[in-house]
Design an enzyme around this catalytic site. Structure first.
Site, PDB file in Angstrom:
ATOM      1  N   ASP A 139       0.839  -1.200   0.000  1.00  0.00           N
ATOM      2  CA  ASP A 139       0.000   0.000   0.000  1.00  0.00           C
ATOM      3  C   ASP A 139       0.876   1.253   0.000  1.00  0.00           C
ATOM      4  O   ASP A 139       1.635   1.498   0.933  1.00  0.00           O
ATOM      5  CB  ASP A 139      -0.899  -0.023   1.242  1.00  0.00           C
ATOM      6  CG  ASP A 139      -2.007   1.021   1.184  1.00  0.00           C
ATOM      7  OD1 ASP A 139      -1.953   1.899   0.306  1.00  0.00           O
ATOM      8  OD2 ASP A 139      -2.919   0.953   2.014  1.00  0.00           O
ATOM      9  N   CYS A 158      -6.590   4.106  -2.881  1.00  0.00           N
ATOM     10  CA  CYS A 158      -6.673   2.688  -2.503  1.00  0.00           C
ATOM     11  C   CYS A 158      -7.812   1.898  -3.161  1.00  0.00           C
ATOM     12  O   CYS A 158      -7.585   0.958  -3.920  1.00  0.00           O
ATOM     13  CB  CYS A 158      -6.802   2.580  -0.988  1.00  0.00           C
ATOM     14  SG  CYS A 158      -5.391   3.220  -0.074  1.00  0.00           S
ATOM     15  N   HIS A 207     -10.199  -3.696   1.554  1.00  0.00           N
ATOM     16  CA  HIS A 207     -10.561  -2.315   1.198  1.00  0.00           C
ATOM     17  C   HIS A 207     -11.361  -2.170  -0.101  1.00  0.00           C
ATOM     18  O   HIS A 207     -11.159  -1.222  -0.865  1.00  0.00           O
ATOM     19  CB  HIS A 207      -9.303  -1.425   1.151  1.00  0.00           C
ATOM     20  CG  HIS A 207      -9.590  -0.033   1.631  1.00  0.00           C
ATOM     21  ND1 HIS A 207      -8.657   0.989   1.623  1.00  0.00           N
ATOM     22  CD2 HIS A 207     -10.725   0.516   2.161  1.00  0.00           C
ATOM     23  CE1 HIS A 207      -9.178   2.081   2.116  1.00  0.00           C
ATOM     24  NE2 HIS A 207     -10.439   1.832   2.448  1.00  0.00           N
ATOM     25  N   ASP A 224      -0.800  -0.205  -4.943  1.00  0.00           N
ATOM     26  CA  ASP A 224      -2.052   0.409  -5.393  1.00  0.00           C
ATOM     27  C   ASP A 224      -1.859   1.855  -5.858  1.00  0.00           C
ATOM     28  O   ASP A 224      -2.628   2.355  -6.665  1.00  0.00           O
ATOM     29  CB  ASP A 224      -3.137   0.325  -4.313  1.00  0.00           C
ATOM     30  CG  ASP A 224      -2.698   0.831  -2.950  1.00  0.00           C
ATOM     31  OD1 ASP A 224      -1.543   1.274  -2.815  1.00  0.00           O
ATOM     32  OD2 ASP A 224      -3.524   0.777  -2.008  1.00  0.00           O
TER      33      ASP A 224
END
Length: 398
Positions: A39, A79, A129, A284
């Site tokens: 991330d 994200c 997510h 991402d």
């Protein structure tokens, strides 16, 4: 100028959509797939990318055995939209997750559903997510997009107090630093699948190096002296102190993940799975880290939208490095992975299949990818001067 940009943008979308339907020319056997995503890891924060400050020896070794797409971009560099596009191969304005904390349709045709239908075991570990029902809420099986093995949470950045859910609604907690515990769980999964003798598709989704930056284990934080770090030239002088502080913590997270990647690759080799397992690594989106005086992501700058993208598959590509310049976008990853495994992407997929290109064929794109922000929020909200944008990213220009 505005009309010309609009026409160019339409041409990009149409040509990339048409390219997604290129017929399959090769039928390889079904390899295992280990898909690792971090991330907020920007593309230049690796030794192999020329960064002399960050310590990533295992990723450098991995890159030396991989195809690296050096112009990979996150189409919507934040994200949830990226993760939904990785799962579906569709544009954010088609699958509907164009901002954070919006749910992905549980009936979407996801990559895990395709693999499961083809006889693969499917597993997901880490940050999810795309559920949109609360960042700490239980995610029932019908909203897991085809993943059967499950140890995940919608979202947390408390890396040392990180909960997750497995088979039931009882909340559990990763011991210690969650990325390490998640990697250990992925290693156990690899052992179990080796014994089962069934092909697998495993996604391991780490939360770091996303902020908070100062929460990596102490042994990694001690490696970086913030006074000796090199800042990018576009960091304003008045932000230099903050930038160095954040960068030292960011790099500490990166080095911790580097160690875990090394463990994964060593385990694949010890199990005899490394030659016929497709390993994909990406992020991402990137992180501004005070370039242009900005923070985090969602912005059209290189630090935000450009991501690492590596494919390692020795049985098909060999074991040496190959740096390819094509602009690959988020939605292109899903059909490319499926085709590399001899599987047909669903008809709803809008991304381009790059599998032939990775094997030495022609670049299937038109030399450009789309980058956009349909809904500014957070650190890119209107309150701080953020706004909607659409852009074309080529190998040289945005």
């Amino acid at each position: 100028m505005r009309n010309r940009l609009f026409v160019c943008l339409i041409a990009v979308v149409i040509s990339r959509s048409l390219a997604a339907g290129i017929p399959e020319t090769e039928k390889p056997k079904h390899p295992n797939v280990l898909f690792v995503i971090a991330d907020q890891w920007r593309s230049e924060a690796f030794g192999f990318a020329g960064n002399r400050d960050v310590r990533t020896p295992n990723f450098d070794s991995f890159a030396s055995q991989s195809i690296r797409l050096s112009n990979a971009v996150s189409t919507v560099p934040v994200c949830c939209p990226t993760r939904a596009s990785l799962l579906t191969g569709r544009h954010a304005l088609s699958h509907g997750v164009f901002m954070n904390d919006v749910p992905l349709d549980p009936n979407a045709e996801s990559i895990a559903k395709v693999f499961w239908a083809a006889g693969y075991d499917t597993g997901f570990i880490g940050k999810w997510h795309v559920d949109g029902h609360g960042r700490s809420a239980y995610i029932p099986p019908e909203r897991r997009q085809g993943f059967r093995y499950w140890k995940a949470l919608e979202c947390t950045h408390e890396y040392n107090r990180s909960p997750y859910y497995a088979d039931g609604p009882e909340k559990q907690q990763w011991p210690g630093y969650d990325a390490e515990a998640q990697t250990n769980d992925a290693i156990q999964y690899l052992h179990d699948q080796k014994s089962a003798g069934k092909p697998f598709f495993l996604m391991l989704s780490w939360g770091p190096p996303h902020e908070p930056y100062q929460t990596a284990p102490a042994k990694y934080r001690s490696l970086y002296d913030l006074t000796k770090l090199t800042l990018r030239p576009n960091v304003p002088p008045e932000r230099a102190t903050e930038a160095r502080r954040d960068l030292a913590g960011y790099y500490a997270h990166c080095t911790s993940l580097d160690e875990y990647m090394g463990r994964l690759m060593a385990e694949l080799k010890s199990l005899g799975l490394d030659q016929d397992t497709l390993v994909v690594f990406t992020s991402d989106h990137g992180d501004m880290l005070w370039s242009h005086g900005s923070q985090k992501k969602q912005q059209p700058w290189e630090e935000s939208c450009r991501v690492p993208m590596l494919f390692r598959y020795p049985a098909r590509f060999g074991g040496s490095a190959n740096d390819l310049p094509a602009t690959i976008a988020t939605e292109d990853v899903m059909p490319t992975v499926l085709k590399l495994c001899g599987l047909r992407p669903p008809k709803a997929v809008q991304g381009i299949d790059f599998s032939g290109y990775l094997s030495g064929g022609k670049d299937p794109s038109d030399g450009a990818a789309e980058v956009l922000c349909p809904a500014p929020f957070g650190q890119w909200s209107r309150a701080v001067g953020g706004r909607e944008y659409r852009a074309i990213r080529t190998q040289r220009y945005t």
